[in-house]
Design an enzyme around this catalytic site. Structure first.
Site, PDB file in Angstrom:
ATOM      1  NE  ARG A 106      53.909 -92.057 -51.395  1.00  0.00           N
ATOM      2  CZ  ARG A 106      53.007 -92.085 -52.367  1.00  0.00           C
ATOM      3  NH1 ARG A 106      52.626 -90.963 -52.951  1.00  0.00           N
ATOM      4  NH2 ARG A 106      52.486 -93.216 -52.761  1.00  0.00           N
ATOM      5  CG  HIS A 133      54.790 -97.673 -55.021  1.00  0.00           C
ATOM      6  ND1 HIS A 133      54.320 -97.630 -53.721  1.00  0.00           N
ATOM      7  CD2 HIS A 133      53.912 -96.928 -55.755  1.00  0.00           C
ATOM      8  CE1 HIS A 133      53.227 -96.888 -53.683  1.00  0.00           C
ATOM      9  NE2 HIS A 133      52.959 -96.458 -54.889  1.00  0.00           N
ATOM     10  CD  GLN A 136      50.325 -98.969 -57.097  1.00  0.00           C
ATOM     11  OE1 GLN A 136      50.249 -97.908 -56.509  1.00  0.00           O
ATOM     12  NE2 GLN A 136      49.316 -99.510 -57.777  1.00  0.00           N
ATOM     13  CG  ASP A 230      54.731 -94.705 -62.915  1.00  0.00           C
ATOM     14  OD1 ASP A 230      53.783 -93.958 -62.607  1.00  0.00           O
ATOM     15  OD2 ASP A 230      55.782 -94.787 -62.233  1.00  0.00           O
ATOM     16  CB  CYS A 272      50.738 -97.090 -59.861  1.00  0.00           C
ATOM     17  SG  CYS A 272      51.806 -95.764 -60.463  1.00  0.00           S
ATOM     18  NE  ARG A 318      48.615 -99.072 -53.380  1.00  0.00           N
ATOM     19  CZ  ARG A 318      49.215 -97.875 -53.170  1.00  0.00           C
ATOM     20  NH1 ARG A 318      48.983 -96.870 -53.979  1.00  0.00           N
ATOM     21  NH2 ARG A 318      50.080 -97.713 -52.172  1.00  0.00           N
TER      22      ARG A 318
HETATM   23  N1  NVA Z   1      56.692 -93.273 -60.284  1.00  0.00           N
HETATM   24  C1  NVA Z   1      55.662 -92.476 -59.668  1.00  0.00           C
HETATM   25  C2  NVA Z   1      54.718 -93.347 -58.915  1.00  0.00           C
HETATM   26  C3  NVA Z   1      53.587 -92.597 -58.228  1.00  0.00           C
HETATM   27  C4  NVA Z   1      52.676 -93.487 -57.453  1.00  0.00           C
HETATM   28  C5  NVA Z   1      56.318 -91.470 -58.739  1.00  0.00           C
HETATM   29  O1  NVA Z   1      57.247 -91.851 -57.998  1.00  0.00           O
HETATM   30  O2  NVA Z   1      55.937 -90.297 -58.764  1.00  0.00           O
HETATM   31  N1   CP Z   2      49.673 -95.041 -56.685  1.00  0.00           N
HETATM   32  C1   CP Z   2      49.954 -94.235 -55.655  1.00  0.00           C
HETATM   33  O1   CP Z   2      50.852 -94.508 -54.862  1.00  0.00           O
HETATM   34  O2   CP Z   2      49.164 -93.148 -55.561  1.00  0.00           O
HETATM   35  P1   CP Z   2      49.361 -91.915 -54.564  1.00  0.00           P
HETATM   36  O3   CP Z   2      50.622 -91.223 -54.972  1.00  0.00           O
HETATM   37  O4   CP Z   2      48.136 -91.074 -54.758  1.00  0.00           O
HETATM   38  O5   CP Z   2      49.480 -92.459 -53.168  1.00  0.00           O
END
Ligand code: NVA
Ligand code: CP
Length: 332
Positions: A106, A133, A136, A230, A272, A318
């Protein structure tokens, strides 16, 4: 279907058949776990989990999925390891490939994970970048299948909010890959970038899906089986952008009025997560104080907590979908 040793860096790394196979495998693994008859296919495997951004669901899903299947994990971040600041992605990839059977990453840019995969001898999974993502998406489409009883090419859904980030991009492209009907309701300035739209448009001829990009909620919502949203500011973005985002997206909140606009009493709400629906987080409180938005940001508390909300089923999935991708690529 043999998916051994495949990377999962973005949704289109898989064909629609492969993507649906992973969801079907996740549905089977979920049933196995619930009925306490799970067969371990990853005994003795080791998985490296690199997080350059924070996580609850993705990290825990990878860890529990690995443990359920008999594998072990190591968590690495930018502070307590050498990754990024003292050791390049290319060197990290070559070291970790000697110890581990797969690497989850990540981080920020897609080019970083592409480089990791190029130098890694083992499968690399994208646990979120600024652009995509993909793990997800497996969970989101699994959840939509479970809650609608429809296959993806029969599902209509609307994504409301910041559509030029990972979630907007991924929902658009995955929907086009699987032949769903996606509508995006967002100010034009926040629509997915032209190259992302092009990828999605290019998939429609084969999948038979459809895409609507509009600034008008009234156009995007009627008939939708699901409304997704989101956060309005994603990880890695500056705090400064909150003001501008709230101005742009204030009228795109998912509330009772938006839900009613679907005209579909079975329409479900998805997110998400994490999401800002009350003032029980530091950021939620701070933004509410600054903007005066007292009833949630991207979603109201009422909708988040309503019968229509399937966000915790989505979060649970997930686990099953991340397990499916690991079992399919490195399992027995
Ligand atoms: N768009 C959000 C998704 C988190 C799972 C982010 O990148 O922070
Ligand atoms: N939805 C998601 O990716 O959650 P986290 O950021 O908690 O992993």
């Amino acid at each position: 279907m043999d998916l051994k040793n495949r990377d999962f860096l973005k949704e289109i790394d898989f064909t629609s058949e492969e993507f649906l196979h992973l969801i079907d495998l996740a549905i089977d693994l979920k049933a196995q776990k619930k009925q306490r008859r799970e067969i371990q296919k990853m005994v003795g495997r080791n998985i490296a989990l690199i997080f350059e951004k924070s996580s609850t669901r993705t990290r825990c899903a990878f860890e529990v999925a690995a443990f359920d299947q008999g594998a072990h994990t190591t968590y690495l971040d930018g502070l307590s390891s050498q990754v990024g600041h003292k050791e390049s992605i290319a060197d990290t990839a070559r070291v970790l490939s000697r110890y581990y059977d797969a690497i989850q990453y990540r981080g920020k840019t897609q080019s970083q994970i592409a480089e990791l995969a190029e130098f890694s001898d083992v499968p690399v999974y994208n646990g979120l970048t600024d652009e995509w993502h993909p793990t997800q998406m497996l969970a989101d489409f699994m959840t939509m299948i479970e809650h609608s009883g429809k296959r993806p090419n029969e599902i209509s859904f609307t994504y409301v909010g910041d559509a030029r980030s990972n979630m907007g991009n991924s929902l658009l492209v995955t929907s086009a890959l699987l032949g769903a009907d996606i509508r995006i309701a967002s100010p034009k300035a926040l629509w997915p970038a032209a190259d992302v739209q092009e990828i999605a448009q290019g998939l429609l001829a084969k999948s038979g899906g459809s895409i609507l990009l509009t600034e008008d909620m009234d156009e995007a919502l009627p008939g939708a089986d699901f409304i997704h949203t989101d956060v309005w500011v994603s990880m890695g973005e500056s705090e400064e952008v909150w003001k501008e985002r709230v101005e742009l997206l204030g009228s795109y909140q998912v509330n009772e009025v938006a839900l009613a606009k679907t005209g579909n009493s079975n329409s479900k709400f998805m997110h998400c997560l994490p999401g800002f629906h009350n003032e029980q987080t530091t950021v939620g409180r701070e933004i509410a104080n600054k903007t005066g938005m007292r009833d949630g940001l991207e979603v109201t508390h009422d909708v988040f907590e309503s019968e229509a909300s399937v966000v915790f089923d989505q979060a649970e999935n997930r686990l099953h979908t991340i397990k499916a991708i690991m079992v399919a690529t490195i399992g027995d």
